[in-house]
Enzyme design. Structure first.
Site, PDB file in Angstrom:
ATOM      1  CG  HIS A 210       7.266   3.659  10.023  1.00 42.11           C
ATOM      2  ND1 HIS A 210       6.514   4.174   8.867  1.00 42.11           N
ATOM      3  CD2 HIS A 210       7.364   2.731  10.281  1.00 42.11           C
ATOM      4  CE1 HIS A 210       5.963   3.079   8.629  1.00 42.11           C
ATOM      5  NE2 HIS A 210       6.340   2.239   9.382  1.00 42.11           N
TER       6      HIS A 210
ATOM      7  NE  ARG B 181       4.373  10.050   4.178  1.00 46.28           N
ATOM      8  CZ  ARG B 181       5.094  10.955   3.818  1.00 46.28           C
ATOM      9  NH1 ARG B 181       4.743  12.090   3.904  1.00 46.28           N
ATOM     10  NH2 ARG B 181       6.169  10.677   3.295  1.00 46.28           N
TER      11      ARG B 181
ATOM     12  CD  GLU C 246       0.764  -6.667   3.026  1.00 48.91           C
ATOM     13  OE1 GLU C 246       0.767  -5.449   2.861  1.00 48.91           O
ATOM     14  OE2 GLU C 246       1.532  -7.107   3.765  1.00 48.91           O
TER      15      GLU C 246
ATOM     16  CD  GLU D 264       0.477   4.125   4.790  1.00 51.19           C
ATOM     17  OE1 GLU D 264      -0.450   4.754   5.362  1.00 51.19           O
ATOM     18  OE2 GLU D 264       1.675   4.640   4.632  1.00 51.19           O
TER      19      GLU D 264
ATOM     20  CG  HIS E  72      11.370   5.416   9.393  1.00 60.22           C
ATOM     21  ND1 HIS E  72      11.703   6.539   8.488  1.00 60.22           N
ATOM     22  CD2 HIS E  72      10.724   4.577   8.687  1.00 60.22           C
ATOM     23  CE1 HIS E  72      11.085   6.385   7.586  1.00 60.22           C
ATOM     24  NE2 HIS E  72      10.410   5.091   7.304  1.00 60.22           N
TER      25      HIS E  72
ATOM     26  CG  ASP F  48      -0.114  -0.285   2.470  1.00 63.29           C
ATOM     27  OD1 ASP F  48       1.040  -0.150   2.527  1.00 63.29           O
ATOM     28  OD2 ASP F  48      -0.788  -0.779   3.521  1.00 63.29           O
TER      29      ASP F  48
HETATM   30  C1  UD1 Z   1       6.825   5.036   3.668  1.00 63.16           C
HETATM   31  C2  UD1 Z   1       5.456   4.389   3.211  1.00 63.16           C
HETATM   32  C3  UD1 Z   1       4.639   3.590   4.244  1.00 63.16           C
HETATM   33  C4  UD1 Z   1       5.486   2.633   4.670  1.00 63.16           C
HETATM   34  C5  UD1 Z   1       6.839   3.073   5.135  1.00 63.16           C
HETATM   35  C6  UD1 Z   1       7.846   2.053   5.708  1.00 63.16           C
HETATM   36  C7  UD1 Z   1       4.251   5.903   1.717  1.00 63.16           C
HETATM   37  C8  UD1 Z   1       3.343   7.033   1.257  1.00 63.16           C
HETATM   38  N1  UD1 Z   1       4.449   5.547   2.879  1.00 63.16           N
HETATM   39  O1  UD1 Z   1       6.724   5.724   4.525  1.00 63.16           O
HETATM   40  O2  UD1 Z   1       3.444   2.900   3.683  1.00 63.16           O
HETATM   41  O3  UD1 Z   1       4.848   2.102   5.754  1.00 63.16           O
HETATM   42  O4  UD1 Z   1       7.512   3.580   4.120  1.00 63.16           O
HETATM   43  O5  UD1 Z   1       9.131   2.372   6.105  1.00 63.16           O
HETATM   44  O6  UD1 Z   1       4.427   5.092   0.639  1.00 63.16           O
HETATM   45  N2  UD1 Z   1      14.198   8.124   4.292  1.00 63.16           N
HETATM   46  C9  UD1 Z   1      15.540   8.210   4.363  1.00 63.16           C
HETATM   47  N3  UD1 Z   1      16.283   6.914   4.137  1.00 63.16           N
HETATM   48  C10 UD1 Z   1      15.579   5.940   3.716  1.00 63.16           C
HETATM   49  C11 UD1 Z   1      14.057   5.802   3.844  1.00 63.16           C
HETATM   50  C12 UD1 Z   1      13.423   7.094   4.287  1.00 63.16           C
HETATM   51  O7  UD1 Z   1      16.400   9.024   4.713  1.00 63.16           O
HETATM   52  O8  UD1 Z   1      16.140   4.858   3.469  1.00 63.16           O
HETATM   53  C13 UD1 Z   1      13.636   9.575   4.848  1.00 63.16           C
HETATM   54  C14 UD1 Z   1      13.833  10.540   3.597  1.00 63.16           C
HETATM   55  O9  UD1 Z   1      14.048  11.842   4.117  1.00 63.16           O
HETATM   56  C15 UD1 Z   1      12.243  10.496   2.939  1.00 63.16           C
HETATM   57  C16 UD1 Z   1      11.354  10.199   4.258  1.00 63.16           C
HETATM   58  O10 UD1 Z   1      12.518   9.457   5.243  1.00 63.16           O
HETATM   59  O11 UD1 Z   1      12.174  11.563   2.268  1.00 63.16           O
HETATM   60  C17 UD1 Z   1      10.262   9.607   4.030  1.00 63.16           C
HETATM   61  O12 UD1 Z   1      10.298   8.284   3.261  1.00 63.16           O
HETATM   62  P1  UD1 Z   1       8.765   7.842   2.501  1.00 63.16           P
HETATM   63  O13 UD1 Z   1       9.025   6.609   1.709  1.00 63.16           O
HETATM   64  O14 UD1 Z   1       8.002   9.058   1.774  1.00 63.16           O
HETATM   65  O15 UD1 Z   1       7.941   7.839   3.786  1.00 63.16           O
HETATM   66  P2  UD1 Z   1       7.871   6.827   4.893  1.00 63.16           P
HETATM   67  O16 UD1 Z   1       7.489   7.427   5.913  1.00 63.16           O
HETATM   68  O17 UD1 Z   1       9.258   6.063   5.048  1.00 63.16           O
HETATM   69  N1  UDP Z   2      12.402  -3.841   9.984  1.00 65.96           N
HETATM   70  C1  UDP Z   2      13.878  -3.765   9.597  1.00 65.96           C
HETATM   71  N2  UDP Z   2      14.843  -3.316  10.579  1.00 65.96           N
HETATM   72  C2  UDP Z   2      14.369  -2.144  11.170  1.00 65.96           C
HETATM   73  C3  UDP Z   2      12.951  -2.238  11.408  1.00 65.96           C
HETATM   74  C4  UDP Z   2      12.175  -3.032  10.700  1.00 65.96           C
HETATM   75  O1  UDP Z   2      14.314  -4.854   8.836  1.00 65.96           O
HETATM   76  O2  UDP Z   2      15.269  -1.531  11.720  1.00 65.96           O
HETATM   77  C5  UDP Z   2      11.652  -4.784   9.098  1.00 65.96           C
HETATM   78  C6  UDP Z   2      10.755  -5.485   9.787  1.00 65.96           C
HETATM   79  O3  UDP Z   2      11.083  -6.729  10.195  1.00 65.96           O
HETATM   80  C7  UDP Z   2       9.493  -5.478   8.868  1.00 65.96           C
HETATM   81  C8  UDP Z   2       9.502  -4.268   8.342  1.00 65.96           C
HETATM   82  O4  UDP Z   2      10.861  -3.809   8.224  1.00 65.96           O
HETATM   83  O5  UDP Z   2       9.370  -6.518   8.078  1.00 65.96           O
HETATM   84  C9  UDP Z   2       8.710  -3.221   8.366  1.00 65.96           C
HETATM   85  O6  UDP Z   2       8.957  -2.125   7.842  1.00 65.96           O
HETATM   86  P1  UDP Z   2       8.386  -0.765   8.377  1.00 65.96           P
HETATM   87  O7  UDP Z   2       8.005  -0.681   9.898  1.00 65.96           O
HETATM   88  O8  UDP Z   2       9.343   0.318   7.820  1.00 65.96           O
HETATM   89  O9  UDP Z   2       6.923  -0.624   7.321  1.00 65.96           O
HETATM   90  P2  UDP Z   2       5.777  -1.049   7.568  1.00 65.96           P
HETATM   91  O10 UDP Z   2       5.569  -2.439   7.651  1.00 65.96           O
HETATM   92  O11 UDP Z   2       4.850  -0.483   8.544  1.00 65.96           O
HETATM   93  O12 UDP Z   2       4.965  -0.796   6.269  1.00 65.96           O
END
Ligand code: UD1
Ligand code: UDP
Length: 378
Positions: free
Chosen positions: A214, A216, A119, A133, A246, A97
């Site tokens: 993490h 939003r 999923e 999501e 995160h 999602d």
């Molecule tokens: C995204 C997904 C969310 C998922 C989450 C898992 C959307 C809208 N959100 O949210 O569904 O649960 O990923 O973690 O698709 N960043 C880094 N390094 C990384 C990743 C992220 O620096 O490897 C920082 C960056 O500043 C980036 C910000 O995190 O702009 C947000 O990343 P984004 O993918 O937009 O949102 P998440 O909150 O990670």
């Molecule tokens: N995870 C990981 N390292 C971390 C935190 C989470 O590998 O430091 C894994 C966790 O085992 C799970 C996935 O990341 O499989 C979940 O990701 P996240 O919580 O970012 O996203 P969500 O599942 O909420 O979309």
């Protein structure tokens, strides 16, 4: 001619839940398998690509610091569309999602390419929890020609939305495939999960609580409340909290402000998958707002307190291993203390079971993709 399957993903959880599918499709040998990462996440995505040994065929490298939903989505649509035009896939696979999954499905639809959704059918029935999501997955559900639902509950949610039942298949969640795969890798090579050794030594004798956060919809007040709860829990000398933070700046600034310098809170960088599996294993309780962790903790018999108002994963709650605690500081603290101090309450939750799958989801998905006739898709 072999079918071309384009697998699109961009974030850590999508990579974790799709690597078993990529492995199974490649092992099957009947398909031309093309992987495209948006790199909506960069570092956290690369951690998974490395352990799963996947070198993407296309890498859009889209992540920007503190990216906005509209900026990200616009870049995803054009970037993914260009890859689809070049590869002309017979199927596009998306998972879950995220913005990448939603834009991948939409770009495929704009080209009348059939989409398979891994999923499928998770619903909280609240479009602001989780946000965005819940709407992303409904958009994908409207577009997809094949719906791989992890459980009977998710299949029923799709049927209730009048999705053609012939296109819905209960496969189990691929996260259990991923967890079993990584557990086996660690058994063969324990050094893969030795990244926490220093923390384990520092907190020897303490009761570990693993924390992630993490979402939003929790930015601002919700995250501040979660941070204050962690701070209060950390006042107990018998516990230690291990918190891979995160990298989203909206998360970091709150956690840094509230939790820096506390002796029994280890705020660390995101762990790679083997080391996160290790963190769950050494934790007495998981405290999280994550989707994936709600599925993994029950599989490992760890009580998981879910810092959300609703969940699209009611199976863990129904099975008794997960409990919704919201983001109120007092509620989180009370629930954690109950689990720490009431043995009966703890044992009632700490039972290993797998409501989300049996580790065979990717095999089923590949079989279904092999059997489907193209004429069934439009
Ligand atoms: C995204 C997904 C969310 C998922 C989450 C898992 C959307 C809208 N959100 O949210 O569904 O649960 O990923 O973690 O698709 N960043 C880094 N390094 C990384 C990743 C992220 O620096 O490897 C920082 C960056 O500043 C980036 C910000 O995190 O702009 C947000 O990343 P984004 O993918 O937009 O949102 P998440 O909150 O990670
Ligand atoms: N995870 C990981 N390292 C971390 C935190 C989470 O590998 O430091 C894994 C966790 O085992 C799970 C996935 O990341 O499989 C979940 O990701 P996240 O919580 O970012 O996203 P969500 O599942 O909420 O979309």
């Amino acid at each position: 001619m072999s079918k071309t399957i384009l697998i699109v993903f961009g974030t850590r959880p999508e990579a974790i839940k799709l690597f078993p599918v990529v492995h199974a499709l490649k092992a099957e040998g009947r398909f031309r398998v093309v992987t495209c990462v948006s790199a909506q996440h960069r570092g956290m995505l690369d951690q998974v690509l490395e352990i799963a040994e996947i070198a993407p065929d296309h890498d859009l490298d889209l992540m920007k610091p503190d990216q906005t939903l509209d900026g990200l989505t616009a870049a995803l649509l054009t970037g993914l569309g260009t890859v689809m035009d070049a590869e002309k896939p017979d199927w596009v696979i998306v998972q879950g999602d995220t913005a990448t999954a939603m834009a991948g499905a939409l770009a495929a639809y704009y080209r009348k390419l059939p989409v398979a959704h891994v999923e499928a059918g998770l619903r909280s029935h609240n479009i602001y929890h989780p946000w965005p999501e819940e709407v992303n997955r409904k958009i994908i559900g409207t577009i997809a020609a094949l719906h791989f639902a992890p459980t009977e509950t998710s299949a029923a949610a799709l049927k209730a939305e009048n999705v053609d039942p012939d296109t819905i298949h209960v496969t189990g969640n691929t996260v259990i495939d991923a967890l079993q795969w990584v557990t086996k890798r660690i058994e063969g090579e324990p050094a893969l999960a030795s990244g926490l050794a220093e923390i384990e030594a520092r907190f020897a004798g303490k009761r570990i609580i693993g924390v992630t956060s993490h979402r939003r919809e929790n930015f601002g007040g919700g995250l501040e409340s979660i941070a204050r709860a962690v701070r209060r829990i950390a006042q107990r000398s018998d516990v230690a909290l291990v918190f891979p933070v995160h990298p989203n700046p909206n998360v970091r600034k709150v956690m840094d402000a509230e939790l820096s310098g506390l002796g029994n809170v280890a705020m660390i960088e995101p762990l790679d998958y083997p080391n996160f599996a290790r963190l769950i294993a050494i934790s007495e309780i998981m405290l999280t707002d994550s989707g994936g962790v709600q599925e993994e903790a029950p599989a490992l018999g760890k009580p998981v307190l879910v810092m959300r108002e609703t969940t699209e994963r009611p199976e863990g709650v129904a099975a008794g291993t997960a409990r919704l605690v919201g983001t109120e500081e007092d509620v989180i603290v009370t629930e954690i203390f109950t689990l720490l101090d009431d043995k009966a309450a703890y044992s009632a939750m700490a039972r290993a079971h797998n409501p989300f799958g049996d580790g065979q989801a990717a095999r089923r998905i590949v079989e279904l993709l092999g059997n489907v006739r193209q004429s069934q898709t439009r």
